[in-house]
Scaffold this motif. Sequence first.
Motif, short mmCIF file in Angstrom:
data_model
loop_
_atom_site.label_atom_id
_atom_site.label_comp_id
_atom_site.label_asym_id
_atom_site.label_seq_id
_atom_site.Cartn_x
_atom_site.Cartn_y
_atom_site.Cartn_z
N ALA A 180 28.77 22.96 46.71
CA ALA A 180 29.39 23.91 45.49
C ALA A 180 28.59 23.75 44.42
O ALA A 180 27.68 22.93 43.97
CB ALA A 180 30.67 23.50 45.35
N PHE B 92 29.44 29.19 57.68
CA PHE B 92 29.24 28.55 56.24
C PHE B 92 29.70 29.58 55.15
O PHE B 92 30.18 28.99 54.21
CB PHE B 92 28.31 27.63 55.94
CG PHE B 92 28.19 26.74 57.14
CD1 PHE B 92 27.00 26.57 57.88
CD2 PHE B 92 29.09 25.41 57.09
CE1 PHE B 92 27.08 25.47 58.95
CE2 PHE B 92 29.01 24.68 57.99
CZ PHE B 92 27.79 24.41 58.84
N ARG C 133 34.48 34.39 36.65
CA ARG C 133 34.94 34.29 35.44
C ARG C 133 34.26 35.62 34.48
O ARG C 133 34.69 36.04 33.53
CB ARG C 133 34.04 32.97 34.84
CG ARG C 133 34.99 31.87 35.18
CD ARG C 133 34.52 30.55 34.69
NE ARG C 133 34.12 30.36 33.27
CZ ARG C 133 33.12 29.78 32.98
NH1 ARG C 133 32.08 29.59 33.47
NH2 ARG C 133 33.34 29.93 31.63
N LEU C 134 32.96 35.81 34.95
CA LEU C 134 32.21 37.00 34.18
C LEU C 134 32.95 38.26 34.29
O LEU C 134 32.97 38.95 33.37
CB LEU C 134 30.73 37.19 34.79
CG LEU C 134 29.81 36.45 33.88
CD1 LEU C 134 28.45 36.73 34.56
CD2 LEU C 134 29.47 37.11 32.57
N ARG D 146 32.02 29.84 51.09
CA ARG D 146 31.25 30.11 49.78
C ARG D 146 32.17 30.43 48.46
O ARG D 146 31.70 30.44 47.63
CB ARG D 146 30.37 31.50 50.13
CG ARG D 146 29.29 30.97 51.14
CD ARG D 146 28.33 32.19 51.05
NE ARG D 146 27.62 32.09 49.93
CZ ARG D 146 26.40 32.53 49.92
NH1 ARG D 146 25.75 33.12 50.86
NH2 ARG D 146 25.54 32.61 48.74
N ALA E 19 34.15 28.78 47.24
CA ALA E 19 34.24 27.66 46.35
C ALA E 19 32.93 27.03 45.53
O ALA E 19 32.87 26.35 44.67
CB ALA E 19 34.73 26.29 47.19
N ASN E 20 31.71 28.00 46.01
CA ASN E 20 30.53 27.67 45.32
C ASN E 20 30.81 28.22 43.71
O ASN E 20 31.07 28.92 43.42
CB ASN E 20 29.43 28.42 45.93
CG ASN E 20 28.86 28.20 47.21
OD1 ASN E 20 29.47 26.78 47.57
ND2 ASN E 20 28.46 28.96 48.05
N SER E 21 29.79 27.32 43.22
CA SER E 21 29.91 27.70 41.63
C SER E 21 29.33 28.96 41.25
O SER E 21 29.81 29.41 40.41
CB SER E 21 29.08 26.32 41.09
OG SER E 21 27.70 26.44 41.38
N GLY E 22 28.45 29.61 42.02
CA GLY E 22 27.93 30.79 41.88
C GLY E 22 29.06 31.93 41.83
O GLY E 22 28.91 32.52 41.01
N ASN E 23 29.78 31.62 42.85
CA ASN E 23 31.12 32.80 43.04
C ASN E 23 32.08 32.32 41.83
O ASN E 23 32.47 33.33 41.34
CB ASN E 23 31.60 32.51 44.21
CG ASN E 23 31.22 33.21 45.53
OD1 ASN E 23 30.47 33.96 45.29
ND2 ASN E 23 30.89 32.27 46.49
N GLY F 221 24.15 29.18 46.82
CA GLY F 221 25.28 29.56 46.18
C GLY F 221 25.56 28.84 44.75
O GLY F 221 26.72 28.81 44.08
N GLU F 222 24.72 28.29 44.37
CA GLU F 222 24.70 27.57 42.73
C GLU F 222 24.32 28.27 41.77
O GLU F 222 24.48 28.17 40.51
CB GLU F 222 24.00 26.27 42.98
CG GLU F 222 24.35 25.34 43.88
CD GLU F 222 23.34 24.06 43.85
OE1 GLU F 222 23.58 23.15 44.82
OE2 GLU F 222 22.72 24.01 42.94
N MET F 223 23.96 29.50 41.96
CA MET F 223 23.53 30.53 40.99
C MET F 223 24.33 31.82 41.25
O MET F 223 24.52 32.06 42.51
CB MET F 223 22.04 30.93 40.92
CG MET F 223 21.11 29.88 40.43
SD MET F 223 19.69 30.59 39.80
CE MET F 223 19.38 31.59 41.27
N LEU F 224 24.50 32.55 40.31
CA LEU F 224 24.74 33.90 40.42
C LEU F 224 23.71 34.57 41.48
O LEU F 224 22.63 34.54 40.93
CB LEU F 224 24.98 34.85 39.00
CG LEU F 224 26.11 34.57 38.17
CD1 LEU F 224 25.94 34.95 36.69
CD2 LEU F 224 27.34 35.28 38.61
N ALA G 289 31.11 31.48 38.89
CA ALA G 289 30.50 32.05 37.63
C ALA G 289 30.81 33.81 37.61
O ALA G 289 31.12 34.19 36.77
CB ALA G 289 29.14 31.89 37.61
N ARG G 290 30.46 34.18 38.78
CA ARG G 290 30.76 35.73 39.09
C ARG G 290 32.25 36.29 38.56
O ARG G 290 32.58 37.11 37.89
CB ARG G 290 30.44 36.35 40.41
CG ARG G 290 30.58 37.62 40.60
CD ARG G 290 30.57 38.13 42.07
NE ARG G 290 31.89 37.90 42.90
CZ ARG G 290 31.63 37.44 43.94
NH1 ARG G 290 30.53 37.23 44.65
NH2 ARG G 290 32.81 37.16 44.50
N VAL H 222 25.69 32.47 33.49
CA VAL H 222 27.01 33.44 33.09
C VAL H 222 26.40 33.70 31.45
O VAL H 222 26.85 34.70 31.09
CB VAL H 222 28.05 32.62 32.90
CG1 VAL H 222 28.89 32.69 34.32
CG2 VAL H 222 28.11 31.47 32.19
#
Lengths: 87, 271
Positions: free
Chosen positions: B271, A4, A19-20, A8, A10-14, B189-192, A16-17, B146
């Motif tokens: 996601a 899985f 973009r930052l 990853r 597509a995860n929002s955490g990635n 994977g929903e957080m940094l 975020a990273r 962020v």
Amino acid sequence: MSIFNLFRRANSGNVARERLQILLTHERRSGGSHELVALIHREVIAAIAKHVNIDPDKVEVEIQYRDKVSFLEINLEIPAGERARAA
Amino acid sequence: MGKVLVVTSGKGGVGKTTSTAAIGAALAQTGQKVAVVDFDVGLRNLDLIMGAERRVVFDFINVAQGDANLSQALIRDKRVDTLYLLAASQTRDKDALTEEGVKRVIDELRDRFDWVICDSPAGIERGATLAMRYADSAIVIANPEVSSVRDSDRIIGLLDSKTLKAESGEGIEKHLLLTRYDPARAARGEMLSVEDVLDILSIPLLGIIPESQDVLKASNVGAPVSINSTTSAAAAAYIDAARRLCGVPVPMTRPTEKVSMFGRFFGRRAA
């Protein structure tokens, strides 16, 4: 680690990273010293303009901060016709 | 000579005051003398988190301006007798603090305590730069989110340029304390991730404080979480962080949450 992890990206955490990383690369370049950059920019134009005609838009000033040393980068374009005068 | 520590973040609401109180109390419990100092003039809250809001007679500004001496203004904690609070003024504005006044108070605190912990106001204005000005080291508080990480990056820039240590060329020691970390969301994977934040900010990690209801419960009753609910994961994480500050090599524990096989299977892909 599992299969899985392939999903990853597509995860929002990635998101975020990524973009930052892009944003901070840009922000660190100006190093929170916009006033200093603007001041140097103005003074460089004033100093050069006494001797050569330059386009203020063709002058780039950038400060890059690193751990040990920082870099002040000044890029300016001198029009072809001005070369003789400058020499 | 004590060590002066600034707790700072840029962004508000990430846990500066909670962390100041919790780390201060954890350090004091080891028998070291600790002063926690509120720099948030006009919006003080450290007194409330420490449960000393009704005992403030003289404050930081009174001492900085010479209207009271330090002994009159320091409030001794009722639970840990080596822990003291210097409250901010609630009625004055931030311009009442001068660089000279702050220096004098910090110098005196440094002589009398092992640790002086400065709770910075949010923002990057004068209050925040004064709080970090005389610090030997800094704890940068960030949430895995962020806007918090961006502001932390900015604060690290200020620490490296506006502090006395930075100006002297010696450089200021910086630590990252990641707060409000939600292990379940991190697993999905929903957080940094911790690695993402460390990679972006590139300063050493002091600790990871899990999101916990015990933090709110402790602030409700006016007690630092590290002494109010010693069995909670958040308290344990603060106590470990305090020990690391003292140079004890405590292994970094990653907050975890039991995830069912069902949750593991489906959670990972969300996601």
